[in-house]
Design an enzyme around this catalytic site. Sequence first.
Site, mmCIF file in Angstrom:
data_model
loop_
_atom_site.group_PDB
_atom_site.id
_atom_site.type_symbol
_atom_site.label_atom_id
_atom_site.label_comp_id
_atom_site.label_asym_id
_atom_site.label_seq_id
_atom_site.Cartn_x
_atom_site.Cartn_y
_atom_site.Cartn_z
ATOM 1 N N ASP A 115 0.866 -1.121 -0.085
ATOM 2 C CA ASP A 115 -0.060 0.082 0.092
ATOM 3 C C ASP A 115 0.922 1.011 0.000
ATOM 4 O OD1 ASP A 115 -2.076 2.185 0.548
ATOM 5 O OD2 ASP A 115 -2.748 0.865 2.179
ATOM 6 N N ASP A 173 -7.689 -9.404 5.470
ATOM 7 C CA ASP A 173 -8.882 -9.134 6.367
ATOM 8 C C ASP A 173 -9.194 -7.922 6.479
ATOM 9 O OD1 ASP A 173 -6.203 -8.296 7.833
ATOM 10 O OD2 ASP A 173 -7.537 -8.415 9.754
HETATM 11 P P1 5GP Z 1 1.853 -0.771 3.894
HETATM 12 O O1 5GP Z 1 2.674 -0.557 4.937
HETATM 13 O O2 5GP Z 1 2.317 -0.813 2.415
HETATM 14 O O3 5GP Z 1 1.145 0.408 3.895
HETATM 15 O O4 5GP Z 1 0.832 -1.676 4.039
HETATM 16 C C1 5GP Z 1 0.910 -3.025 4.027
HETATM 17 C C2 5GP Z 1 0.000 -3.932 4.933
HETATM 18 O O5 5GP Z 1 -1.331 -2.892 5.086
HETATM 19 C C3 5GP Z 1 -0.187 -5.133 4.251
HETATM 20 O O6 5GP Z 1 0.610 -6.302 4.524
HETATM 21 C C4 5GP Z 1 -1.600 -5.377 4.740
HETATM 22 O O7 5GP Z 1 -1.486 -6.224 6.062
HETATM 23 C C5 5GP Z 1 -2.375 -3.831 4.886
HETATM 24 N N1 5GP Z 1 -2.991 -3.483 3.938
HETATM 25 C C6 5GP Z 1 -2.695 -2.327 2.985
HETATM 26 N N2 5GP Z 1 -3.885 -2.159 2.146
HETATM 27 C C7 5GP Z 1 -4.793 -3.074 2.684
HETATM 28 C C8 5GP Z 1 -6.005 -3.542 2.055
HETATM 29 O O8 5GP Z 1 -6.627 -2.898 1.034
HETATM 30 N N3 5GP Z 1 -6.780 -4.589 2.534
HETATM 31 C C9 5GP Z 1 -6.087 -5.335 3.539
HETATM 32 N N4 5GP Z 1 -6.873 -6.143 3.991
HETATM 33 N N5 5GP Z 1 -4.918 -4.937 4.188
HETATM 34 C C10 5GP Z 1 -4.394 -3.972 3.661
#
Ligand code: 5GP
Length: 190
Positions: A115, A173
Amino acid sequence: MSASIAPVAETVTCRGERFRLYLDADTIAARVQAIGRAIDAEYDGKRPILIGVLNGAFMFLSDLMRAISIDCEVDFLKLSSYGAEKVSSGTVTELKKIDADLGGRHIIVVEDIVDTGLSMQFITELMAELNPASVRTATLLHKKAATRPDLNLQLDYVGFEIDNLFVIGYGLDYGQLGRNLPAIYILDED
Ligand code: 5GP
């Protein structure tokens, strides 16, 4: 015993919110097979170790590992999660450390979704400190529009670039629910 195939729901409700089918199980399976074949071709003789990021990556990782036919190993790490929120908190901490000795090893970090990219950056920096032979990354989903460009993240294997909306299913989730959906569902904003 006769086998029955459950119909795929076009919409599901999770914690009172509506989600619609976004990537079906066959589409996911075909992409996972293709990533497995790419890893087979690029890592032959290198015995890569797949590092799964708990909890969300467990389903992708188990299918990906079965799509790889060369020798490979697996281990897991766990980071702090979103809790029951749908937006990234922006802070990441390590909750479960890897047991294996990763010195000199070829590491493939396996994530469910990238994300903002903060988690993947945190993990790749953590891995680099362990003196591996190489570190590459695999993620099933990538919200390209949400990823911070200043991080200069290198994503080596990406299943799907997706819209910048919250998704559940296939391991992902919403407040611990929805992981068992066999396909990926996206928040229905209408
Ligand atoms: P980042 O550090 O890249 O912002 O987020 C990574 C983590 O956020 C992922 O491993 C996941 O656990 C969670 N995450 C990010 N976007 C989503 C989403 O759209 N749905 C879900 N269920 N988890 C997300």
